[in-house]
Design a protein around this motif. Structure first.
Motif, PDB file in Angstrom:
ATOM      1  N   SER A 218      -4.593  92.907  83.033  1.00  0.00           N
ATOM      2  CA  SER A 218      -5.503  93.321  81.967  1.00  0.00           C
ATOM      3  C   SER A 218      -6.740  92.438  81.921  1.00  0.00           C
ATOM      4  O   SER A 218      -7.532  92.536  80.998  1.00  0.00           O
ATOM      5  N   LEU A 219      -6.886  91.560  82.914  1.00  0.00           N
ATOM      6  CA  LEU A 219      -8.015  90.630  82.971  1.00  0.00           C
ATOM      7  C   LEU A 219      -8.106  89.820  81.687  1.00  0.00           C
ATOM      8  O   LEU A 219      -9.182  89.584  81.159  1.00  0.00           O
ATOM      9  N   GLY A 220      -6.942  89.469  81.153  1.00  0.00           N
ATOM     10  CA  GLY A 220      -6.912  88.633  79.957  1.00  0.00           C
ATOM     11  C   GLY A 220      -7.111  89.372  78.656  1.00  0.00           C
ATOM     12  O   GLY A 220      -7.000  88.781  77.582  1.00  0.00           O
ATOM     13  N   ILE A 221      -7.382  90.688  78.731  1.00  0.00           N
ATOM     14  CA  ILE A 221      -7.681  91.419  77.500  1.00  0.00           C
ATOM     15  C   ILE A 221      -6.449  91.586  76.626  1.00  0.00           C
ATOM     16  O   ILE A 221      -6.545  91.768  75.419  1.00  0.00           O
ATOM     17  N   HIS A 222      -5.235  91.502  77.241  1.00  0.00           N
ATOM     18  CA  HIS A 222      -4.027  91.689  76.433  1.00  0.00           C
ATOM     19  C   HIS A 222      -3.941  90.635  75.334  1.00  0.00           C
ATOM     20  O   HIS A 222      -3.362  90.887  74.281  1.00  0.00           O
ATOM     21  N   ARG A 223      -4.565  89.472  75.550  1.00  0.00           N
ATOM     22  CA  ARG A 223      -4.555  88.445  74.502  1.00  0.00           C
ATOM     23  C   ARG A 223      -5.326  88.925  73.284  1.00  0.00           C
ATOM     24  O   ARG A 223      -4.888  88.733  72.135  1.00  0.00           O
ATOM     25  N   ALA A 224      -6.467  89.569  73.521  1.00  0.00           N
ATOM     26  CA  ALA A 224      -7.244  90.089  72.403  1.00  0.00           C
ATOM     27  C   ALA A 224      -6.480  91.173  71.669  1.00  0.00           C
ATOM     28  O   ALA A 224      -6.480  91.229  70.434  1.00  0.00           O
TER      29      ALA A 224
ATOM     30  N   ILE B 166      -1.947  90.911  65.202  1.00  0.00           N
ATOM     31  CA  ILE B 166      -1.591  89.941  64.161  1.00  0.00           C
ATOM     32  C   ILE B 166      -2.622  89.974  63.043  1.00  0.00           C
ATOM     33  O   ILE B 166      -2.286  89.880  61.859  1.00  0.00           O
ATOM     34  N   ARG B 167      -3.890  90.138  63.431  1.00  0.00           N
ATOM     35  CA  ARG B 167      -4.943  90.195  62.407  1.00  0.00           C
ATOM     36  C   ARG B 167      -4.729  91.408  61.517  1.00  0.00           C
ATOM     37  O   ARG B 167      -4.913  91.346  60.309  1.00  0.00           O
ATOM     38  N   LYS B 168      -4.325  92.514  62.113  1.00  0.00           N
ATOM     39  CA  LYS B 168      -4.076  93.719  61.328  1.00  0.00           C
ATOM     40  C   LYS B 168      -2.877  93.520  60.413  1.00  0.00           C
ATOM     41  O   LYS B 168      -2.848  93.959  59.280  1.00  0.00           O
ATOM     42  N   MET B 169      -1.887  92.817  60.939  1.00  0.00           N
ATOM     43  CA  MET B 169      -0.693  92.552  60.140  1.00  0.00           C
ATOM     44  C   MET B 169      -1.033  91.671  58.942  1.00  0.00           C
ATOM     45  O   MET B 169      -0.479  91.842  57.869  1.00  0.00           O
ATOM     46  N   HIS B 170      -1.930  90.702  59.159  1.00  0.00           N
ATOM     47  CA  HIS B 170      -2.343  89.738  58.122  1.00  0.00           C
ATOM     48  C   HIS B 170      -1.127  89.215  57.359  1.00  0.00           C
ATOM     49  O   HIS B 170      -0.968  89.434  56.166  1.00  0.00           O
ATOM     50  N   PRO B 171      -0.217  88.537  58.078  1.00  0.00           N
ATOM     51  CA  PRO B 171       0.986  88.070  57.399  1.00  0.00           C
ATOM     52  C   PRO B 171       0.682  86.876  56.496  1.00  0.00           C
ATOM     53  O   PRO B 171      -0.120  86.013  56.845  1.00  0.00           O
ATOM     54  N   LEU B 172       1.342  86.857  55.350  1.00  0.00           N
ATOM     55  CA  LEU B 172       1.188  85.720  54.455  1.00  0.00           C
ATOM     56  C   LEU B 172       2.396  84.804  54.601  1.00  0.00           C
ATOM     57  O   LEU B 172       3.458  85.258  55.027  1.00  0.00           O
ATOM     58  N   PRO B 173       2.266  83.546  54.236  1.00  0.00           N
ATOM     59  CA  PRO B 173       3.413  82.640  54.380  1.00  0.00           C
ATOM     60  C   PRO B 173       4.610  83.191  53.611  1.00  0.00           C
ATOM     61  O   PRO B 173       4.478  83.667  52.489  1.00  0.00           O
TER      62      PRO B 173
ATOM     63  N   ILE C 149       3.843  87.650  70.632  1.00  0.00           N
ATOM     64  CA  ILE C 149       3.568  88.024  69.248  1.00  0.00           C
ATOM     65  C   ILE C 149       4.123  86.954  68.304  1.00  0.00           C
ATOM     66  O   ILE C 149       3.469  86.547  67.339  1.00  0.00           O
ATOM     67  N   ALA C 150       5.330  86.493  68.594  1.00  0.00           N
ATOM     68  CA  ALA C 150       5.981  85.515  67.717  1.00  0.00           C
ATOM     69  C   ALA C 150       5.145  84.259  67.580  1.00  0.00           C
ATOM     70  O   ALA C 150       4.922  83.759  66.466  1.00  0.00           O
ATOM     71  N   PHE C 151       4.639  83.734  68.683  1.00  0.00           N
ATOM     72  CA  PHE C 151       3.876  82.484  68.609  1.00  0.00           C
ATOM     73  C   PHE C 151       2.567  82.685  67.869  1.00  0.00           C
ATOM     74  O   PHE C 151       2.118  81.822  67.109  1.00  0.00           O
TER      75      PHE C 151
END
Lengths: 327, 265
Positions: A87-93, A99-106, A120-122
C-alpha cells in the motif's frame, strides 16, 4: 448495477450459502432438480450449498477456514513489511483514520477482531493515552491556585495512564498473535492489552461486553460473514459501535483499471520477492474482488441488527470504513 | 513498457467486473485451472515476468541467501536460452535420453546407502561427501513455477539439480566464492542470463582479497574449462555414479581446481 435477482444471488454467495437449505426463495433451484423428492432435493441443496469462494477458487466451507489459516500462518512474519510495500505505507493512514473516527475516550473497552499483529490495538492505546493526558491537564487547569506540591501529587497518584481503557485483540491465527505480542514488547505497550485466540464466527466472550468492536482487513477472510456480524452485535453493549475497515469497490472506472492492474500484476510479484509467497498474495487480491461492495455490505450489517449504518470511502473507494450502532 | 500496459488494459474494457457467480478478471494470472502446464505452474504475463526478474535480481543481490530469488531470476529470464539448451540436449544421445526419461535428483530418488558404499574417488561417493561437508541437500531446490513450457520447466529443473554435481566436478565449496566460480563455468556452458548476471554481479558481495584470487586465477580457470567441456546437462549422472571422478574430469576436459580455494572464505 446488477439486476435485482443477480443482486440476491451475489448476497447468497457472500453469506456462504448458509440459508440455501431452508430458503426456497430462489426459483432457479427448484427448476434444476425437477424430478427429485423434497427431502432428496434438500440433501443435494445442502451438499452443493456447502461451497464458498477462496479467492477465485471454489472450495468447501470446511476447507476455507483451514486454507485461510495457512495463508496467514505463512505471511505472519512478513505481514507488516508487505502491508507497507503493497500500500506504499498508506495503510497506516487508513488505520489512523479509523481510530480518529472511533474517537475513543479513556475507559473504552475495545474488541479488535482479526487484529493479529496489533496495528489497531496499539493505535487505540496511544490515542487513549493522549486523550487521558489531555483530560488530566484540562482538569488541572480548571483548579485554580494549586501549589506545586499538590500538582506533583496529582501526577504521582496517577496509577492508570490509560484511564481504564482496555483492548482485547482476538485472532483465529496463533502466528499472527505471536507477532503481535512481540510487537507490543518492542513498542513498549505493556498495559491495557489482552490477547485472545478466537473465531470471529464464535467469539469466546459474553453478551454485552464491549463498547467498540473493530475488524480491520479481516472480515473478508471469514467464511460466514453474517455470523461474524451477528457475533459482533451480541458482544457489544447497547449503545456500542461496530467499525469495519475493509477493502471495497472503486467506482471511478479509470482508477479501477489502474487498481486492478496494480493488484493483479504487481502485488503477487512483491509477495514473491519479499515474502517468497506468490499464492498467498494472489489469494489476497482475489479475496478483495469477492467481497461485497459498500452498499451490499451496509445491508448485511443492517441485517445483523445494527442501526445508523454508514460508510465512508477512503482513497476513492479502495478502502471503506463501515460504522453501525447497537441501539 | 507503455505498450505492455496498454495491452494489458485493453481486454479489460470488454469484461464487467461485477458478475456475481462467474468472475474472470482478464489479466489475473490463473494459479488454478486449465491453464496449468505442470504441477506448481503459475502462469504469468510478460509484465509480471519483467517485474519478477527485476525484483528477484535486486533481492538476490541484497540478500544472497535467498536462493529462491536466484531460481526465479533464472526462470523468468531464461526462456529462449532454455529452448536452445533443450535443442542441444536433443541432438546429443545421452541428453536425448535424459529428456525422455526425465530423471530427478532428490533424496527420494537417490540410494544413499549404495552411494556411500561406492569406492573413494567415484562420482557417487564424492557427491555424497560434498553434500555432507557443505551440509546441503538436493531437496532444497525450489520447483519450477514461472516457465511457460513443460519440457523447458524440466530442463531448468535438471540444470538446478545438476548444479550440485558441478560443485563436485569443479571441487568448489558452497560459500560465496565457490558459487561465483561455478556460476562463471555455467555462464560459459549454458549462457543462461541468470548465470551471466550472477557471474558479473556476484563479485560485488566479495571481500577484496577474495576478489583478487577470483579475477587472477579462478575465473580464467572456470572459463577455460567451461569452453573445453561439452554441455554438462548432457551427462546422465545417475548412470555414472561408479565412474571415477578423475576419469570423468578427464573425459570432460576439466583440469583440477586451484588449491588456493580451500583456505578462503
Amino acid at each position: 448495477m446488477a439486476a435485482p435477482r443477480s443482486c440476491g444471488l451475489w448476497r447468497y454467495c457472500c453469506r456462504g450459502w448458509s440459508r440455501a437449505a431452508g430458503d426456497c426463495r430462489l426459483p432457479g433451484f427448484h427448476r434444476s432438480w425437477p424430478g427429485a423428492t423434497p427431502s432428496a432435493r434438500l440433501l443435494s441443496q445442502e451438499k452443493r450449498a456447502a461451497e464458498t469462494h477462496f479467492g477465485f477458487e471454489t472450495v468447501s466451507e470446511e476447507e476455507k477456514g483451514g486454507k485461510v489459516y495457512q495463508v496467514f500462518e505463512s505471511v505472519a512474519r512478513k505481514y507488516d513489511v508487505m502491508n507497507d510495500m503493497m500500500s506504499l505505507g498508506i495503510h497506516r493512514a487508513w488505520k489512523d483514520l479509523l481510530i480518529r473516527k472511533m474517537h475513543p475516550l479513556p475507559g473504552t473497552q475495545l474488541l479488535d477482531v482479526a487484529g493479529g499483529t496489533g496495528d489497531i490495538a496499539f493505535r487505540f492505546l496511544s490515542y487513549v493515552q493522549a486523550q487521558h493526558q489531555r483530560k488530566q491537564r484540562r482538569q488541572l487547569r480548571t483548579q485554580q491556585n494549586l501549589s506545586w506540591e499538590e500538582i506533583a501529587k496529582k501526577y504521582q497518584n496517577e496509577e492508570d495512564p490509560l484511564g481504564g481503557s482496555l483492548v482485547t485483540v482476538c485472532d483465529i491465527n496463533r502466528e499472527m498473535l505471536k507477532v503481535g505480542k512481540q510487537k507490543a514488547l518492542d513498542q513498549g505497550h505493556t498495559a491495557g492489552l489482552a490477547w485472545v485466540l478466537g473465531d470471529a464466527e464464535e467469539l469466546p466472550f459474553d453478551d454485552n461486553q464491549f463498547d467498540v468492536y473493530t475488524i480491520a482487513f479481516g472480515i473478508r477472510n471469514v467464511t460466514h460473514i453474517d455470523r461474524a456480524l451477528q457475533e459482533a452485535h451480541r458482544v457489544l453493549k447497547p449503545g456500542g459501535r461496530f467499525l469495519c475497515l475493509e477493502f471495497s469497490q472503486v467506482n471511478d472506472p479509470l482508477i479501477s483499471r489502474l487498481y486492478d492492474l496494480y493488484s493483479f500484476q504487481v502485488i503477487p510479484v512483491i509477495g514473491e520477492v519479499i515474502a517468497g509467497d506468490w499464492k498467498s498474495y494472489q489469494y489476497l487480491v482475489e479475496s478483495i474482488r469477492k467481497f461485497p461492495n459498500q452498499e451490499e455490505f451496509k445491508e448485511m450489517i443492517e441485517d445483523a441488527g445494527f442501526q445508523k449504518v454508514t460508510f465512508e470511502n477512503l482513497t476513492t473507494g479502495i478502502v471503506a470504513i463501515h460504522s453501525g450502532f447497537k441501539l | 513498457m507503455v505498450t505492455l500496459l496498454l495491452r494489458s488494459l485493453r481486454p479489460h474494457r470488454s469484461l464487467p467486473l461485477r458478475l456475481p457467480l462467474v468472475v474472470d478478471v482478464p489479466f489475473r494470472a490463473g494459479s488454478h485451472g486449465p491453464r496449468l502446464l505442470y504441477p506448481g505452474h503459475i502462469p504469468t504475463t510478460s509484465l509480471q515476468k519483467m517485474l519478477l526478474a527485476a525484483g528477484s535480481a535486486g533481492m538476490a543481490l541484497y540478500n544472497p541467501y535467498r536462493h529462491d530469488m536466484v531460481a526465479v531470476l533464472g526462470e523468468t529470464t531464461g526462456y529462449c536460452t532454455l529452448k536452445f539448451l533443450r535443442d542441444q540436449m536433443k541432438k546429443d544421445p545421452e541428453g536425448a535420453q535424459i529428456l525422455q526419461e526425465r530423471p530427478r535428483i532428490s533424496l527420494s530418488t537417490l540410494d544413499l546407502s549404495k552411494l556411500r558404499s561406492l569406492p573413494e574417488g567415484s562420482l557417487g561417493r564424492e557427491y555424497l561427501r560434498f553434500l555432507d561437508v557443505n551440509r546441503v541437500s538436493p531437496d532444497t531446490r525450489a520447483p519450477t513455477r514461472f516457465v511457460d513450457d513443460e519440457e523447458l520447466a524440466y530442463v531448468i529443473q535438471r540444470y538446478r539439480e545438476v548444479h550440485d554435481m558441478l560443485h563436485t566436478l569443479l571441487g568448489m565449496p558452497t560459500n560465496m566464492l565457490g558459487e561465483i566460480v561455478v556460476k562463471w563455468f555455467e555462464a560459459v556452458q549454458t549462457a543462461l542470463p541468470m548465470c551471466i548476471l550472477g557471474a558479473l554481479f556476484g563479485p560485488i558481495r566479495l571481500r577484496a582479497q577474495n576478489l583478487q584470487v577470483l579475477f587472477s586465477e579462478l575465473i580464467p580457470w572456470a572459463i577455460q574449462n567451461g569452453r573445453r567441456a561439452p554441455c554438462v546437462l548432457n551427462l546422465y549422472y545417475e548412470r555414472r555414479w561408479e565412474q571415477s571422478l578423475t576419469a570423468l574430469r578427464d573425459e570432460l576436459g576439466i583440469s583440477p581446481p586451484p588449491k588456493h580455494i580451500q583456505g578462503l572464505a
